[in-house]
Structure formats: structure tokens, C-alpha cells
Design a protein around this motif. Structure first.
Motif, short mmCIF file in Angstrom:
data_model
loop_
_atom_site.label_atom_id
_atom_site.label_comp_id
_atom_site.label_asym_id
_atom_site.label_seq_id
_atom_site.Cartn_x
_atom_site.Cartn_y
_atom_site.Cartn_z
N ALA A 1 0.86 -1.38 0.03
CA ALA A 1 -0.06 0.10 0.13
C ALA A 1 1.07 1.25 -0.15
O ALA A 1 0.68 2.06 -0.74
CB ALA A 1 -0.94 0.19 1.19
N GLU A 2 1.84 1.38 0.81
CA GLU A 2 2.87 2.54 0.76
C GLU A 2 3.44 2.65 -0.49
O GLU A 2 3.91 3.70 -0.96
CB GLU A 2 3.83 2.05 1.91
N LEU A 3 3.97 1.28 -1.13
CA LEU A 3 4.54 1.59 -2.46
C LEU A 3 3.58 2.05 -3.53
O LEU A 3 4.03 2.63 -4.33
CB LEU A 3 5.15 0.27 -2.66
N HIS A 4 2.37 1.72 -3.28
CA HIS A 4 1.12 2.40 -4.13
C HIS A 4 1.43 3.88 -4.28
O HIS A 4 1.29 4.53 -5.21
CB HIS A 4 -0.02 1.85 -3.85
N PHE A 5 1.36 4.45 -3.00
CA PHE A 5 1.59 6.03 -2.92
C PHE A 5 2.74 6.48 -3.43
O PHE A 5 2.64 7.50 -4.20
CB PHE A 5 1.05 6.37 -1.29
N LEU A 6 3.75 5.92 -2.95
CA LEU A 6 5.11 6.69 -3.40
C LEU A 6 5.27 6.53 -4.76
O LEU A 6 5.50 7.42 -5.58
CB LEU A 6 6.28 5.87 -2.78
N SER A 7 4.88 5.20 -5.43
CA SER A 7 5.21 5.13 -6.86
C SER A 7 4.18 5.95 -7.69
O SER A 7 4.46 6.52 -8.57
CB SER A 7 5.00 3.78 -7.36
N ALA A 8 3.23 6.07 -7.19
CA ALA A 8 1.91 6.90 -7.74
C ALA A 8 2.49 8.62 -7.77
O ALA A 8 2.44 9.18 -8.86
CB ALA A 8 0.72 7.25 -7.12
N ARG A 9 2.84 8.93 -6.69
CA ARG A 9 3.38 10.23 -6.46
C ARG A 9 4.38 10.63 -7.39
O ARG A 9 4.62 11.58 -8.15
CB ARG A 9 3.71 10.72 -4.90
N LEU A 10 5.61 9.69 -7.57
CA LEU A 10 6.74 9.79 -8.24
C LEU A 10 6.14 9.89 -9.75
O LEU A 10 6.78 10.73 -10.50
CB LEU A 10 7.74 8.62 -8.09
N TRP A 11 5.35 8.98 -9.99
CA TRP A 11 5.00 8.90 -11.48
C TRP A 11 4.19 10.11 -11.85
O TRP A 11 4.33 10.57 -13.11
CB TRP A 11 3.96 7.50 -11.58
N LEU A 12 3.24 10.51 -11.17
CA LEU A 12 2.55 11.60 -11.36
C LEU A 12 3.35 12.98 -11.44
O LEU A 12 3.11 13.93 -12.38
CB LEU A 12 1.51 11.89 -10.29
N GLU A 13 4.58 12.96 -10.98
CA GLU A 13 5.18 14.17 -10.73
C GLU A 13 6.39 14.21 -11.99
O GLU A 13 6.97 15.20 -12.33
CB GLU A 13 5.98 14.35 -9.57
N SER A 14 6.65 12.84 -12.46
CA SER A 14 7.75 12.77 -13.42
C SER A 14 7.26 13.46 -14.72
O SER A 14 6.03 13.26 -15.21
CB SER A 14 8.03 11.23 -13.68
N GLU A 15 8.26 14.05 -15.33
CA GLU A 15 8.20 14.68 -16.90
C GLU A 15 9.21 14.32 -17.34
O GLU A 15 10.38 13.91 -17.23
CB GLU A 15 7.86 16.24 -16.54
N GLY A 16 9.19 14.48 -18.82
CA GLY A 16 10.29 14.73 -19.74
C GLY A 16 10.69 13.17 -20.41
O GLY A 16 9.81 12.32 -20.13
N GLU A 17 11.72 13.14 -21.06
CA GLU A 17 12.09 11.63 -21.79
C GLU A 17 12.33 10.64 -20.96
O GLU A 17 11.88 9.49 -21.37
CB GLU A 17 13.20 12.32 -22.70
N ASN A 18 12.85 10.89 -19.84
CA ASN A 18 12.98 9.73 -18.94
C ASN A 18 12.10 9.30 -17.94
O ASN A 18 12.26 8.51 -16.99
CB ASN A 18 14.55 10.15 -18.04
N ALA A 19 10.92 10.14 -17.99
CA ALA A 19 9.51 9.71 -17.34
C ALA A 19 9.05 8.04 -17.76
O ALA A 19 9.03 7.81 -18.78
CB ALA A 19 8.49 10.54 -17.42
N LEU A 20 8.81 7.31 -16.33
CA LEU A 20 8.59 6.10 -16.62
C LEU A 20 7.01 6.30 -17.17
O LEU A 20 5.99 7.01 -16.70
CB LEU A 20 8.69 5.18 -15.26
N THR A 21 6.51 4.94 -17.87
CA THR A 21 5.15 5.03 -18.20
C THR A 21 4.35 4.21 -17.08
O THR A 21 4.89 3.39 -16.20
CB THR A 21 4.99 3.96 -19.42
#
Length: 222
Positions: A168-188
């Protein structure tokens, strides 16, 4: 004609409500959610205070309606996805029958975050978001992670509680990082889902090894 007028009014009303909510969510990136005033919200949304009070009693009611809408939609969808669990299978058949691809329950989390990007990014903000929303969301996530583990045939043992909370904690962490990521190196979203899924698959394999070892006493790696 009367029906057309009524529909037009309803459409304008919904647009105004969405503008208020979107403006409020955008302000959360700048200021803690409960410090935002009706006055500054109305100024940013270019509406009068009277218009705001047509829809909400105060900022707290606005936040509550936004959260309730998100939580209800998420709960409804998770119930649909959890409605057809896979039948259990003997642990000896784990290698042949365990599905290693990310399950729909795991994929949905990121689809939902993507569909509600601004709201989820604002509400999950560690500085200005609402921690009580996070607690409510965790309750829903815990239920669906439990359902996901049941579908995988994993036992309800002492390690399960730790796994559920960790995932559950990893869901929140990964979602925040993913939503904030931008640019060519951003994960899908798919790449982030696959990262999370490695923990699910690993947990299943470790459980399989422990149960097989307990039955046979064979500690040779599979």
C-alpha cells in the motif's frame, strides 16, 4: 423547449462546479488545503462568493465532496474487479498456474491516478494534501490488496499484514513519483506497474518455497 433550457442550466452548473473544484485543487499545490480561503479561490476562479456558496458551505465541504467522489468511484471499481476471483489451486501447481502478469487490480490503480491526475497529485501532496484522505484511501487499497493476494492463493499468515501495508505504501510512493515525473526519462504507467508487480510475484514465489519446504523438507532452490 423547457427541457432544453433545463439541460443548458444543468450543463452550466456542472461546468461551474468543475471550475471551482479544479481551481481549488490547483491551489493546493501552492498552499495547504485548509488554509485556502473562499475569497482567494473565488478570485482565482473568477466567480463571486455567492456563486461558490450556491454549491458549497465552505472549503471543508468542498474538500469532502471531492474526496467522496474519488473514494466512491474507486471503491465501486475495485468491487467490480474483485467480483470474480480465480479458484484456488494446490501449492504444488504454483509454478504452472500462477499468473505472473500484473492483475487488473494492480493496473487499475495507475489507470485511476492517470484519469484523476490533478486531484490525486494534489490530494496526495505530502505537504499541502489532506492526511485524512490518505488514511481513507489506504483502507480501500488494503482491501483490494487483500483480494489480490486471495486471488493469488497466498495464505493469511503472519507475514501477510506486513506485505499489505508495504505494498500500500509503495502504491502511494510510486503514484506520487509517477505523477510528478516529466520529460523523456519519465516512466510509463506500465513500467511502474511492472516494478510493483515484481514484489507481488516475489511474495508468491517465497510463499511457494516455504510451503513446499515445509511439506518435503527439500531446501534445494527451484
Amino acid at each position: 423547449m423547457q427541457e432544453m433550457i433545463s439541460n443548458a442550466k444543468g450543463s452550466r452548473s456542472e461546468q461551474t462546479r468543475k471550475r471551482i473544484e479544479q481551481t481549488y485543487l490547483n491551489l493546493i499545490f501552492e498552499k495547504k488545503w485548509d488554509r485556502i480561503t473562499v475569497k482567494e479561490l473565488c478570485s482565482r476562479a473568477n466567480i463571486t462568493r455567492g456563486t461558490f456558496y450556491q454549491y458549497y458551505g465552505d472549503i471543508y465541504e468542498l474538500m469532502e465532496q471531492i474526496q467522496n467522489s474519488i473514494l466512491q468511484e474507486m471503491s465501486r471499481k475495485y468491487k467490480e474487479l474483485s467480483g470474480n476471483p480465480r479458484p484456488p489451486f494446490p501449492i504444488e501447481e504454483f509454478i504452472d498456474r500462477y499468473e505472473v502478469e500484473p492483475p487488473p487490480l494492480l493496473l487499475f490503480w495507475f489507470d485511476f491516478c492517470r484519469a484523476h491526475k490533478t486531484a490525486m497529485e494534489a490530494l496526495l501532496d505530502p505537504h499541502n494534501g489532506d492526511p485524512y484522505f490518505v488514511k481513507k484511501l489506504k483502507n480501500i487499497l488494503n482491501e483490494y490488496i487483500e483480494a489480490m493476494m486471495d486471488n493469488d492463493g497466498l495464505p493469511r499468515d503472519g507475514l501477510r499484514g506486513y506485505f499489505v501495508r508495504t505494498v500500500a505504501e509503495l502504491h502511494f510512493l510510486s503514484a506520487r513519483l509517477w505523477l510528478e515525473s516529466e520529460g523523456e526519462n519519465a516512466l510509463t504507467a506500465e513500467e511502474v506497474v511492472n516494478l510493483l508487480n515484481t514484489m507481488r510475484v516475489g511474495a508468491g514465489y517465497l510463499t511457494y518455497k516455504q510451503m513446499i519446504t515445509a511439506k518435503t523438507g527439500d531446501k534445494t532452490p527451484v
